[in-house]
Design a protein around this motif. Structure first.
Motif, PDB file in Angstrom:
ATOM      1  N   ALA A 186       0.834  -1.209   0.000  1.00 25.02           N
ATOM      2  CA  ALA A 186       0.000   0.000   0.000  1.00 25.02           C
ATOM      3  C   ALA A 186       0.867   1.257   0.000  1.00 25.02           C
ATOM      4  O   ALA A 186       2.011   1.232   0.467  1.00 25.02           O
ATOM      5  N   PHE A 187       0.297   2.328  -0.532  1.00 19.21           N
ATOM      6  CA  PHE A 187       0.992   3.616  -0.503  1.00 19.21           C
ATOM      7  C   PHE A 187      -0.014   4.746  -0.343  1.00 19.21           C
ATOM      8  O   PHE A 187      -1.194   4.622  -0.692  1.00 19.21           O
ATOM      9  N   LEU A 188       0.484   5.861   0.166  1.00 21.57           N
ATOM     10  CA  LEU A 188      -0.264   7.115   0.275  1.00 21.57           C
ATOM     11  C   LEU A 188       0.670   8.177  -0.273  1.00 21.57           C
ATOM     12  O   LEU A 188       1.830   8.263   0.155  1.00 21.57           O
ATOM     13  N   ARG A 189       0.177   8.959  -1.235  1.00 24.77           N
ATOM     14  CA  ARG A 189       1.048   9.977  -1.831  1.00 24.77           C
ATOM     15  C   ARG A 189       0.269  11.249  -2.120  1.00 24.77           C
ATOM     16  O   ARG A 189      -0.957  11.234  -2.223  1.00 24.77           O
ATOM     17  N   VAL A 190       1.020  12.335  -2.260  1.00 20.78           N
ATOM     18  CA  VAL A 190       0.441  13.606  -2.662  1.00 20.78           C
ATOM     19  C   VAL A 190       1.171  14.060  -3.920  1.00 20.78           C
ATOM     20  O   VAL A 190       2.378  13.890  -4.045  1.00 20.78           O
ATOM     21  N   ASP A 191       0.422  14.615  -4.872  1.00 20.05           N
ATOM     22  CA  ASP A 191       0.949  14.998  -6.170  1.00 20.05           C
ATOM     23  C   ASP A 191       0.838  16.512  -6.321  1.00 20.05           C
ATOM     24  O   ASP A 191      -0.269  17.054  -6.437  1.00 20.05           O
TER      25      ASP A 191
ATOM     26  N   GLU B 261      -3.249  22.063 -10.204  1.00 20.26           N
ATOM     27  CA  GLU B 261      -4.318  22.059 -11.207  1.00 20.26           C
ATOM     28  C   GLU B 261      -5.709  22.024 -10.583  1.00 20.26           C
ATOM     29  O   GLU B 261      -6.710  22.011 -11.292  1.00 20.26           O
ATOM     30  N   GLY B 262      -5.779  21.973  -9.259  1.00 28.13           N
ATOM     31  CA  GLY B 262      -7.071  21.947  -8.579  1.00 28.13           C
ATOM     32  C   GLY B 262      -7.748  20.591  -8.584  1.00 28.13           C
ATOM     33  O   GLY B 262      -8.943  20.491  -8.349  1.00 28.13           O
ATOM     34  N   ARG B 263      -6.985  19.552  -8.873  1.00 31.37           N
ATOM     35  CA  ARG B 263      -7.530  18.189  -8.863  1.00 31.37           C
ATOM     36  C   ARG B 263      -7.203  17.527  -7.533  1.00 31.37           C
ATOM     37  O   ARG B 263      -6.307  17.978  -6.822  1.00 31.37           O
ATOM     38  N   PRO B 264      -7.912  16.456  -7.170  1.00 29.69           N
ATOM     39  CA  PRO B 264      -7.587  15.759  -5.927  1.00 29.69           C
ATOM     40  C   PRO B 264      -6.126  15.311  -5.934  1.00 29.69           C
ATOM     41  O   PRO B 264      -5.703  14.554  -6.813  1.00 29.69           O
ATOM     42  N   ALA B 265      -5.356  15.811  -4.996  1.00 31.80           N
ATOM     43  CA  ALA B 265      -3.913  15.596  -5.004  1.00 31.80           C
ATOM     44  C   ALA B 265      -3.457  14.372  -4.224  1.00 31.80           C
ATOM     45  O   ALA B 265      -2.336  13.920  -4.390  1.00 31.80           O
ATOM     46  N   TRP B 266      -4.304  13.831  -3.362  1.00 31.46           N
ATOM     47  CA  TRP B 266      -3.924  12.696  -2.529  1.00 31.46           C
ATOM     48  C   TRP B 266      -4.397  11.400  -3.153  1.00 31.46           C
ATOM     49  O   TRP B 266      -5.527  11.315  -3.626  1.00 31.46           O
ATOM     50  N   SER B 267      -3.532  10.390  -3.154  1.00 33.95           N
ATOM     51  CA  SER B 267      -3.876   9.068  -3.695  1.00 33.95           C
ATOM     52  C   SER B 267      -3.467   7.977  -2.718  1.00 33.95           C
ATOM     53  O   SER B 267      -2.433   8.069  -2.058  1.00 33.95           O
ATOM     54  N   PHE B 268      -4.288   6.950  -2.676  1.00 31.69           N
ATOM     55  CA  PHE B 268      -4.004   5.742  -1.915  1.00 31.69           C
ATOM     56  C   PHE B 268      -4.122   4.589  -2.887  1.00 31.69           C
ATOM     57  O   PHE B 268      -5.051   4.537  -3.695  1.00 31.69           O
ATOM     58  N   GLY B 269      -3.179   3.685  -2.827  1.00 33.01           N
ATOM     59  CA  GLY B 269      -3.249   2.497  -3.667  1.00 33.01           C
ATOM     60  C   GLY B 269      -2.862   1.274  -2.862  1.00 33.01           C
ATOM     61  O   GLY B 269      -2.048   1.365  -1.937  1.00 33.01           O
ATOM     62  N   ALA B 270      -3.449   0.142  -3.189  1.00 35.65           N
ATOM     63  CA  ALA B 270      -3.144  -1.101  -2.489  1.00 35.65           C
ATOM     64  C   ALA B 270      -3.365  -2.282  -3.420  1.00 35.65           C
ATOM     65  O   ALA B 270      -4.237  -2.250  -4.293  1.00 35.65           O
ATOM     66  N   SER B 271      -2.564  -3.335  -3.205  1.00 36.00           N
ATOM     67  CA  SER B 271      -2.712  -4.570  -3.967  1.00 36.00           C
ATOM     68  C   SER B 271      -2.073  -5.709  -3.183  1.00 36.00           C
ATOM     69  O   SER B 271      -1.313  -5.492  -2.249  1.00 36.00           O
ATOM     70  N   GLY B 272      -2.404  -6.917  -3.591  1.00 38.97           N
ATOM     71  CA  GLY B 272      -1.807  -8.091  -2.976  1.00 38.97           C
ATOM     72  C   GLY B 272      -2.534  -8.554  -1.730  1.00 38.97           C
ATOM     73  O   GLY B 272      -3.585  -8.035  -1.368  1.00 38.97           O
ATOM     74  N   GLY B 273      -1.958  -9.557  -1.092  1.00 39.15           N
ATOM     75  CA  GLY B 273      -2.570 -10.115   0.108  1.00 39.15           C
ATOM     76  C   GLY B 273      -3.973 -10.615  -0.181  1.00 39.15           C
ATOM     77  O   GLY B 273      -4.208 -11.264  -1.198  1.00 39.15           O
ATOM     78  N   PRO B 274      -4.929 -10.294   0.685  1.00 31.28           N
ATOM     79  CA  PRO B 274      -6.294 -10.780   0.500  1.00 31.28           C
ATOM     80  C   PRO B 274      -7.109 -10.007  -0.540  1.00 31.28           C
ATOM     81  O   PRO B 274      -8.254 -10.371  -0.807  1.00 31.28           O
ATOM     82  N   LEU B 275      -6.542  -8.964  -1.127  1.00 29.41           N
ATOM     83  CA  LEU B 275      -7.288  -8.188  -2.122  1.00 29.41           C
ATOM     84  C   LEU B 275      -7.395  -8.973  -3.430  1.00 29.41           C
ATOM     85  O   LEU B 275      -6.385  -9.439  -3.960  1.00 29.41           O
ATOM     86  N   PRO B 276      -8.603  -9.083  -3.981  1.00 33.50           N
ATOM     87  CA  PRO B 276      -8.763  -9.810  -5.235  1.00 33.50           C
ATOM     88  C   PRO B 276      -8.178  -9.053  -6.434  1.00 33.50           C
ATOM     89  O   PRO B 276      -7.889  -9.639  -7.464  1.00 33.50           O
ATOM     90  N   HIS B 277      -8.002  -7.733  -6.291  1.00 30.59           N
ATOM     91  CA  HIS B 277      -7.438  -6.892  -7.339  1.00 30.59           C
ATOM     92  C   HIS B 277      -6.931  -5.606  -6.687  1.00 30.59           C
ATOM     93  O   HIS B 277      -7.269  -5.300  -5.550  1.00 30.59           O
ATOM     94  N   GLY B 278      -6.141  -4.848  -7.418  1.00 28.96           N
ATOM     95  CA  GLY B 278      -5.639  -3.588  -6.898  1.00 28.96           C
ATOM     96  C   GLY B 278      -6.755  -2.575  -6.715  1.00 28.96           C
ATOM     97  O   GLY B 278      -7.771  -2.619  -7.414  1.00 28.96           O
ATOM     98  N   ILE B 279      -6.571  -1.667  -5.750  1.00 28.85           N
ATOM     99  CA  ILE B 279      -7.558  -0.617  -5.525  1.00 28.85           C
ATOM    100  C   ILE B 279      -6.856   0.730  -5.495  1.00 28.85           C
ATOM    101  O   ILE B 279      -5.650   0.821  -5.252  1.00 28.85           O
ATOM    102  N   ARG B 280      -7.645   1.775  -5.727  1.00 25.95           N
ATOM    103  CA  ARG B 280      -7.136   3.143  -5.666  1.00 25.95           C
ATOM    104  C   ARG B 280      -8.239   4.048  -5.146  1.00 25.95           C
ATOM    105  O   ARG B 280      -9.423   3.844  -5.449  1.00 25.95           O
ATOM    106  N   ALA B 281      -7.831   5.047  -4.372  1.00 25.83           N
ATOM    107  CA  ALA B 281      -8.760   6.070  -3.892  1.00 25.83           C
ATOM    108  C   ALA B 281      -8.044   7.410  -3.972  1.00 25.83           C
ATOM    109  O   ALA B 281      -6.856   7.508  -3.659  1.00 25.83           O
ATOM    110  N   ASP B 282      -8.748   8.445  -4.415  1.00 24.16           N
ATOM    111  CA  ASP B 282      -8.192   9.790  -4.517  1.00 24.16           C
ATOM    112  C   ASP B 282      -9.026  10.753  -3.691  1.00 24.16           C
ATOM    113  O   ASP B 282     -10.256  10.586  -3.594  1.00 24.16           O
TER     114      ASP B 282
END
Length: 86
Positions: A30-35, A41-62
């Protein structure tokens, strides 16, 4: 000029590192980052991503800030079957 925001005393962003550590213990990458470009540009700058382990697929949230991003990430993780104890 950047504006100074006071640190949130009890927001979810205070739990970011324990959440990431807990996910790693479950085998989730997993990671948490700011862009800075997206922020400028006024877009959502924070992102979270995760994959592996019990997750059936990668996920992302902004989100516009760390609190919003992590709150959404917890919802997405829950929907994927990973209940983070926060």
């Amino acid at each position: 000029m950047a504006t100074h925001r006071p640190k949130t005393q009890h927001g979810i962003e205070d739990a970011a590192l324990p959440i990431l550590e807990w996910l790693a213990e479950q085998g989730v990458n997993a990671f948490l980052r700011v862009d800075a470009e997206r922020l400028a540009e006024g877009r959502p700058a924070w992102s979270f991503g995760a994959s592996g382990g019990p997750l059936p697929h990668g996920i992302r949230a902004d989100g516009a800030d760390a609190d919003q991003c992590l709150s959404l990430a917890l919802s997405v993780l829950h929907a994927a079957g990973v209940d983070v104890p926060y």
